[in-house]
Design a protein around this motif. Structure first.
Motif: not given
Length: 218
Positions: A144-149, A1-9
């Motif tokens: 793609p680089a955060n470890g989640w498919p 999943m995206p980090n918190l800041t990215t997800f809130l955006t």
């Protein structure tokens, strides 16, 4: 999943887009006023949950790339959605011209649960605004680089967007349905309920066909 800041955006963008009146929201309002709360709710379920199953499957399987690469496919989809909305509107206007049955109490225009679900799903599936959001905007928040498919990220972000839209549209459906119920207790206004829903659908269809987008002008 995206980090918190990215997800809130991402989520702020989801709310901004989905709270802007578009063809789905206006159709739910028209259904609520024209056919009542239950039909409006079922239409919202079709637009969000049923259409979401199809769209998220397309997104994960990569069919979105094909649509994005083919302007002709996008145009065919847009015209099909416009024609379907206009057809629904004309059908309601024709029904509004029929003489009411004076032998019994006035009731809201009836339609089956299945038809409400189906028409809601088709309205969303042929709505370019919904397609552009899922197939062009949403993938920008996948890392793609955060470890989640990538497929899992697309599925989760898409599910968040669809569930948010479900909450918004069902809230709108409840409000519109209450107003529709109030109108239903006034027999002289039954025909105007049908005309309202029909005119809304025809207007959306014409805007989509002529302008290429059903979003309101800012």
């Amino acid at each position: 999943m995206p980090n918190l800041t990215t997800f809130l955006t991402f989520y702020a963008a989801v709310l901004a887009i989905q709270l802007t009146p578009g063809p789905d929201m206006i159709l739910v309002i028209g259904r609520g006023i024209g056919q009542g709360r239950r039909i409006a709710l079922l239409s919202a379920v079709g637009m969000t949950l049923l259409a979401g199953i199809v769209q998220l499957s397309m997104l994960v399987l990569g069919i979105a790339s094909l649509l994005a690469a083919s302007p002709l496919a996008f145009e065919i989809l847009r015209w099909a959605g416009a024609a379907y909305l206009i057809w629904l509107g004309l059908k309601l206007l024709v029904e509004s011209g029929r003489r009411p049955d004076r032998a019994g109490p006035a009731v809201l225009v009836s339609m089956s649960d299945g038809a409400a679900l189906r028409e809601g799903a088709i309205n969303n599936l042929t709505n370019p605004k919904s397609l552009v959001f899922l197939f062009a905007f949403l993938p920008q928040f996948v890392d793609p680089a955060n470890g989640w498919p990538v497929a899992v990220q697309l599925l989760l972000l898409g599910a968040v967007a669809k569930l948010t839209n479900f909450v918004i549209l069902t809230t709108v459906a409840l409000g519109a349905g209450t107003f529709g119920g109030w109108l239903a207790r006034r027999p002289g206004l039954i025909a105007w309920q049908k005309r309202f829903a029909g005119i809304v659908m025809i207007g959306l269809g014409l805007r989509l066909a002529i302008g290429g987008d059903a979003r309101p002008v800012r």
